[in-house]
Scaffold this motif. Structure first.
Motif, short mmCIF file in Angstrom:
data_model
loop_
_atom_site.label_atom_id
_atom_site.label_comp_id
_atom_site.label_asym_id
_atom_site.label_seq_id
_atom_site.Cartn_x
_atom_site.Cartn_y
_atom_site.Cartn_z
N VAL A 384 0.86 -1.19 0.00
CA VAL A 384 0.00 0.00 0.00
C VAL A 384 0.89 1.23 0.00
N THR A 385 0.66 2.11 -0.94
CA THR A 385 1.49 3.31 -1.06
C THR A 385 0.64 4.57 -1.03
N LYS A 386 1.32 5.69 -0.83
CA LYS A 386 0.68 7.01 -0.85
C LYS A 386 -0.48 7.14 0.13
N ALA A 387 -0.31 6.51 1.28
CA ALA A 387 -1.27 6.72 2.37
C ALA A 387 -0.88 8.00 3.10
N ASP A 390 2.45 5.89 7.45
CA ASP A 390 2.77 4.46 7.40
C ASP A 390 1.75 3.62 8.17
N ALA A 393 -1.28 3.07 6.08
CA ALA A 393 -0.94 2.12 5.02
C ALA A 393 -0.93 0.69 5.56
N HIS A 394 -0.34 0.50 6.75
CA HIS A 394 -0.27 -0.82 7.37
C HIS A 394 -1.67 -1.34 7.68
N THR A 431 -8.10 5.75 8.43
CA THR A 431 -7.21 5.39 7.32
C THR A 431 -7.19 6.44 6.22
N THR A 438 -8.31 6.30 -5.18
CA THR A 438 -7.73 4.99 -4.95
C THR A 438 -7.51 4.22 -6.26
N THR A 481 -2.70 2.13 -4.37
CA THR A 481 -2.24 3.51 -4.26
C THR A 481 -3.42 4.33 -3.74
N ALA A 491 3.58 4.28 3.48
CA ALA A 491 3.62 3.01 2.75
C ALA A 491 3.80 1.85 3.71
#
Lengths: 512, 512
Positions: A384-387, A390, A393-394, A431, A438, A481, A491
């Motif tokens: 998962v990126t561009k959250a 971190d 994203a996790h 989140t 997305t 993303t 991420a």
């Protein structure tokens, strides 16, 4: 009731018999052909560490395979330990934590491990069993490799407790005479057959050695439903130690009840690099967060999760690891550059390199658990990126990686990306998911072009044949993303497997 | 890459074809013999509500079964709606919420529903489809049952929007001409076949009626992987309405992707009691929290969860429901005692009774979903008592009820209580679990004595034969007591089912 009472009278079977696990390792001990590639045929092992195994028949049904393992340093070493966050911590977890605390993570000899029984939720009796197992092993290890430190370590620990420098609650056990950790894995709620185990500990200590075969047999002995032993080793160098080659080796086990939170099932990692205990703790914690804390098989966080890291310094000039264990960091010479931990705050080059080596090593070790997930046919990387950050994203990656619907679709090789979106959408907490920003893609394992499924919230026309071909491969990456803005950089990567009929068979038809 | 490109060229299949669901209801429409007892053969239905169904072949593979349903009040009624917390709310969810908002929950005509396609993650086009479906149905309903209110309701809504009393964002749809809600259920990521649906809406409206058969067929039409239609009805009285018998009836659907958060899949409940809209909202929200928010099948919170409650007041003297819909609560006569909602703050006897009736009704409705959980062979009640508070109890109950290991053990009829303890221990957040005070029992479904597994953290000797006999029964209660102190009163009950091979088959072999 009359019936149930007569049944009771006829057959009052204690829990220790009740929860026999029959899926603990393949019955003939053979490694499935598709898993053989993950089992090393040779290795480079750290100096001064010896390992062994023995058969104590912890589970009555296991009449053949070793179920005791011992990993020990020939000289006392510094250690770090991360353990489960489950409220019901198993007896070996709480005893090992006590040993680490009362000895302040130093002068540790190693760890004794049994498979076949978790010694979890076993009350006071279970804690006594764990102490007996650790104590006997420790005494025999001391006898085998007497060390100057052994003479003083116990007295020193007792003195610190007396002085109040190390505080022990009144109703708590004094384990100052034990410097060997203990781990158990297997069925929860069952007492250890401690007499059978104690009877075999002398054999276990006699079996110690440092060949590849020793390490492999030891890694095998800690397995339960695992289908292959999980062992890795590699070599590395550190900037301040020109001409010295260090080694790191580790083993882990686990296939079910895998969703670690600060640690996972069992893992033991040994290195002959000289690392001071505080540095060791930070190194282990950091590496755990991007390895064992990033895998999931079934979303169940075990009662026994424990990963230990031992560093004996024996690859560096002989005197150093000894100093490491006995000097307070404050007392270390400031110009010395042989001690990795000494310059922790300043992030020395050695520390940075060690951090890189350990993290990469532990990531590879953790991935082996997902490869061997109960019933798994697929290895899936969820990135998962561009959250927003971190943590977000996790959380999103975990939500996808634990969704029963995503995992069964992957098992069925169904490109059902709607379920991935659904799991992103219900991820708990803040989140900051924005549906219109997305995007979701499959990244094929063969290096070919990504298959876009959703771009900025809009479904894409998907080539079903290509999707099917991608899902035929054992490995898959799901790339999510969460934003189309450059500034968002959060991420996370989580490793998971699919959810198959075999998982239900293993865990449903548990005792047949 | 050459291969995959040629495959692409040969077969670019759009998503709308890709995600056909073949497990949506048994292929021959037969109800499994063990589920027949949950399907009523008669019912008592609320006055002034009419329901119907039609076949639009939403899924190309469904050539036989009705997949459109309509639930309508002959007079405009007050309504309440709870919907999913998933970030990816389906188009019908967001459109229905807009309709409720722009009309301030009043003068609602009913709800049109399709199964076979969720119209979720379908972008702008999906929202347009949802509006078309609701609008056409609404226009035909108005034509069928013209009402005084219809003439003014639209004008009133437009006036409120113009005045700014109801604020609509600039880029948002104006749905002031629609007072019929819309729901969809089925595969995510697929566009509705809106032309086929529109073509069948006249048939749907013509099919309206109020017999038991109408209600049952309508309940059947909203099913997907459900194996039986879920319909309940009952009668009740209210203290302030001597001599009047009120009725409540409702239908729901769902079998997979069940772990509601504020609502679940689809549910529609109708009553002919006169309930003011604010009271209706609070009643629905309260009852949802102890019914649909307490069930789980697989832990996946859907994108389409929606439960609507309609009250047309037609069992009470004729003028009242009309006043209910048009008067502002502040303008209601304070001495009037015929309006349940009017004395909401003072918790009138009518309100209390209505709350009791609705909660019990919705609990029974929600349980039917767990009875029909995908692949389920067991109905399991997880009751957690003596927690620090209700929230902690709910978190712990959810953790047990969603554990893959607990659910597969139940499927295997294995009294593996260690897994229950494990799930209690890893429940997230501040659950205040104290292992030494925790007790766990099985409460047998046949009313016989409880089987104690753990008492104050100490494992009990368990009669395995009795445990096996208890697990042979379809129903089971797991009772968890988190404290041995009298003062702790937090409690929660969650309903779940087991996790079987069939679940994996349904969700893995999704399109075969």
């Amino acid at each position: 009731m009359a019936t149930s009472r007569s049944v009771t009278a006829r057959r009052l079977i204690s829990l220790s018999v009740q929860h026999t696990r029959c899926y603990s390792a393949p019955t003939d001990g053979a490694i499935p052909p598709n898993k053989a590639k993950y089992v090393p045929t040779e290795g480079t092992y750290p100096k001064g560490f010896v390992v062994g195994s023995a058969h104590a028949q912890v589970k009555p049904s296991n009449t053949r395979f070793d179920d005791l393992a011992l990993i020990a340093s020939e000289k006392p070493c510094s250690a770090a330990l991360v353990t489960t966050q489950n409220h019901f911590q198993a007896a070996p977890v709480s005893i090992s934590k006590k040993i680490m605390f009362q000895h302040q993570s130093k002068s540790i000899r190693g760890v004794v491990i049994n498979s076949g029984c978790a010694n979890a939720v076993t009350g006071k009796g279970g804690r006594e069993d764990a102490i007996r197992m650790a104590k006997l092993t420790h005494d025999l290890l001391n006898k085998r490799n007497p060390s100057e430190h052994d003479k003083t370590a116990e007295a020193e620990a007792k003195e610190k407790i007396r002085e109040g420098a190390v505080k022990i609650a009144e109703d708590d056990q004094d384990v100052s005479s034990i410097r060997t950790l203990v781990m158990s894995t297997g069925v929860i709620g069952q007492r250890l057959p401690i007499d059978r185990i104690e009877a075999k500990i002398p054999t276990l200590v006699e079996s110690l050695g440092n060949t590849h075969d020793h390490w492999l047999r030891s890694a095998r002995a800690i397995c339960t439903t695992d289908t292959f032993p999980k062992l890795l080793s590699r070599q590395f160098t550190l900037p301040s130690y020109p001409g010295i080659t260090f080694s790191i080796a580790g083993m882990t086990k686990g296939a079910g009840m895998i969703h670690p939170n600060m640690a996972t099932l069992l893992g033991v990692i040994c290195t002959d690099a000289p690392i001071q205990k505080t540095a060791l703790r930070v190194l282990l914690s950091t590496a755990t967060n991007s390895s064992f804390n990033r895998i999931t098989v079934d979303g169940d966080t075990s009662t026994n999760d424990s990963v230990a890291l031992f560093a004996n310094g024996m690859a560096a000039p002989e005197s150093e690891p000894v100093r490491l264990n006995h000097l307070n960091p404050k007392e270390l010479p400031t110009k010395g550059n042989s001690l990795i931990g000494q310059r922790l705050e300043r992030q020395s080059e050695d520390y940075k390199e060690m951090n890189k080596v350990l993290t990469s090593f532990m990531e590879d070790l953790a991935k082996l658990i997902v490869r061997d997930g109960e019933g798994a046919t697929k290895f899936v990387t969820v990135k998962v990126t561009k959250a927003d950050n971190d943590t977000a994203a996790h959380t999103v990656a975990n939500s996808i990686a634990t969704s029963a619907l995503v995992k069964t679709a992957l098992y069925g090789k169904d490109a059902n990306w709607g379920r991935i979106l659904c799991a992103i959408g219900y991820a708990p907490g803040n989140t900051c998911v924005r549906p219109q920003q997305t995007s979701v893609s499959f990244i094929p394992a063969d290096g070919s072009e990504e298959l876009k499924l959703l771009v900025n919230g809009e479904p894409q026309a998907v080539d079903e044949a290509r999707a099917a071909a991608i899902l035929e491969m054992e490995d898959l990456e799901i790339l999510v993303t969460l934003s189309n803005k450059e500034k968002d950089v959060g991420a996370a990567t989580v490793y998971t497997c699919d959810f198959s009929h075999e998982y239900v068979t293993i865990n449903g038809d548990y005792r047949t």
